[in-house]
Write an enzyme that holds these catalytic residues in place. Structure first.
Site, short mmCIF file in Angstrom:
data_model
loop_
_atom_site.label_atom_id
_atom_site.label_comp_id
_atom_site.label_asym_id
_atom_site.label_seq_id
_atom_site.Cartn_x
_atom_site.Cartn_y
_atom_site.Cartn_z
N HIS A 71 -24.49 11.23 80.88
CA HIS A 71 -25.81 11.85 80.73
C HIS A 71 -26.94 10.84 80.61
O HIS A 71 -28.10 11.23 80.42
CB HIS A 71 -25.81 12.78 79.51
CG HIS A 71 -24.95 13.99 79.70
ND1 HIS A 71 -25.40 15.16 80.27
CD2 HIS A 71 -23.64 14.21 79.39
CE1 HIS A 71 -24.43 16.05 80.31
NE2 HIS A 71 -23.34 15.50 79.78
N ASP B 232 -34.68 7.07 81.87
CA ASP B 232 -34.05 8.27 81.35
C ASP B 232 -33.05 8.79 82.36
O ASP B 232 -33.32 8.78 83.56
CB ASP B 232 -35.10 9.35 81.09
CG ASP B 232 -34.98 9.97 79.70
OD1 ASP B 232 -33.91 9.84 79.10
OD2 ASP B 232 -35.96 10.57 79.23
#
Length: 468
Positions: free
Chosen positions: A155, A362
């Protein structure tokens, strides 16, 4: 139908809370459908690890959790996961700490997760391991004789090879990923970085989605995570959201709101965001008293020194900017160190003319997608998005910026405030189409369907690590 066994660092029990995360909602739904089990750390500690498993059944989701020793938490979670892997995978090798105790604790706790999950696994089960806390877990389950179909999803970003090689025993860690059948990344960029490492450092080969090292071939895919778009649209129309929207708009006195919502983390670019906003105030005196930045930044990982430092930096920056530009009835930055339930957060998003999502790096950043989903279709706000967020690969109609450039951020804020309604609607519609089409259910199905389609067979031997 095969059961799904989800294994992650923390287990989120589906207790109906309004602030339940999108990932937790999606996994809970899959576990209900398959009669599966969610295995992970309880978040609690014990003086001596016993292997005791705490079982619970919440709203049709069975969970199995363990407590860890304080030393486990310090070395595995605060140490290797968040002082070593997290900064390295977010390109901050200057903040990464390498310690044998950290690595040892990481492997020890993964062994404990393997011991916990092993007796719960049946031969037909599909196992899905989540995130960087548990990279080697699949290999440890293979070592215990499990031949199940196993998937792993990362993730966070996968770093370029030139950075990853700074990790001691990096090839040994990466080689454990070849115990899985399918591994997933949010973007093609992270996937390409993984392929490059395998070819360069492990002598592997790539053929489409298939990656081979030695005699072991796995699938490596890009599969961007989404949000529950329909649920978030409904949250934005809820009574709690409507009341929050009313309170925020009343407090602004017709000023335009810019909102940022982030964990207090150096990867989120909060210092750079404050500096970019300060540059906007310097360059555009005509907007003084007409705009407010609300930065919501709940604290996280307070035991890690680098997180303590960023909080002190932001406290100082917010005070300096407010001291320089505020008036008796106007404060340009509202800096809030607390979180909000999802329904109230949706109301805040809808109140904002601009969503400012500017991480330095991110894996995805679901705040960007939540901001889009919460907007009023008749009068949507403008998303300003870092080109270094995974979401930028999908939300191309946002105003994409380099978060390291204060001038670029200043120009984007000025452009967003002046953007006509027709352009705002056009950009929002294109982004909303992406948010709705590739939502959280799409992501879950895209990965688990591929994993379910893999052949269930005994994997060949673990690939030999290359010389580091």
């Amino acid at each position: 139908m095969s059961r799904l066994i989800v294994i992650s660092n923390r287990v989120s029990r589906p207790n109906g809370a309004a602030n339940q995360g999108g990932l937790a909602v999606a996994l809970a739904q899959a576990l209900r459908e398959s009669r599966g089990i969610w295995v992970g750390w309880s978040g609690g500690t014990t003086d001596n690890f016993t292997g005791h498993i705490g079982f619970a059944d919440d709203d049709g989701v069975k969970t199995a959790t363990i407590d860890l020793e304080e030393q486990d938490v310090d070395e595995y979670y605060n140490g290797y996961a968040n002082k070593t892997l997290w900064p390295l995978f977010h390109y901050r090798i200057d903040l990464a700490e390498y310690a044998r105790d950290f690595e040892g604790g990481y492997n020890r706790v993964n062994q404990r997760f393997a011991d916990t999950a092993s007796p719960l696994i049946e031969p037909e089960d599909i196992i899905w391991v989540q995130d960087y806390h548990m990279i080697p877990l699949g290999q440890m389950l293979r070592d215990r004789g499990h031949q199940n179909r196993m998937g792993f999803f990362l993730h966070i970003p996968w770093p370029p090879t030139r950075l990853l090689v700074s990790l001691p025993h990096h090839t040994k860690l990466v080689s454990t990923l070849f115990a899985y059948d399918v591994i997933g990344f949010h973007t093609e960029e992270w996937l390409e970085s993984f392929r490059h490492y395998v070819e360069r450092e492990m002598g592997g080969t790539v053929d489409g989605d298939f990656v081979t090292v030695g005699g072991r071939t796995i699938q490596a895919v890009a599969c961007p995570i989404g949000i529950n778009a329909e649920e978030f649209k409904q949250a934005a129309a809820s009574d709690a959201a409507v009341e929050m929207h009313r309170q925020v708009r009343a407090s602004l006195q017709d000023r335009s709101l810019i909102v940022g919502v982030d964990r207090l983390d150096y990867s989120k670019g909060l210092e750079e965001r404050f500096n970019g906003y300060a540059r906007f105030l310097k360059d555009h005196a005509e907007h003084h008293r007409r705009v407010v930045l609300a930065q919501i930044a709940p604290p996280s990982r307070g035991e890690v020194e680098s997180y303590q430092q960023i909080r002190a930096t932001l406290d100082s920056l917010a005070g300096r900017i407010n001291g320089e530009y505020s008036d008796v009835d106007w404060t340009p930055i509202r800096y809030v160190n607390q979180g909000y339930p999802r329904d109230k957060l949706a109301g805040i998003y809808r109140s904002a003319r601009i969503g400012l999502v500017t991480p330095l790096r991110d894996g995805m950043n679901l705040v960007a997608k939540e901001y889009v989903a919460a907007q009023n279709p008749d009068d949507p706000g403008v998303l300003i998005l870092s080109r270094f967020a995974g979401a930028a690969m999908q939300l191309k109609d946002a105003l994409l910026i380099n978060p390291y450039s204060p001038e670029e951020m200043s120009d984007a804020i000025d452009r967003a405030l002046a953007m006509p309604l027709d352009e705002r609607k056009r950009r929002w519609r294109a982004m909303m189409d992406s948010v709705e089409q590739q939502d959280i259910s799409w992501w879950r199905s895209a990965f688990t369907d591929r994993l379910a389609a893999t052949r269930q067979e005994e994997p060949e031997a673990e690939p030999e690590p290359a010389t580091e």
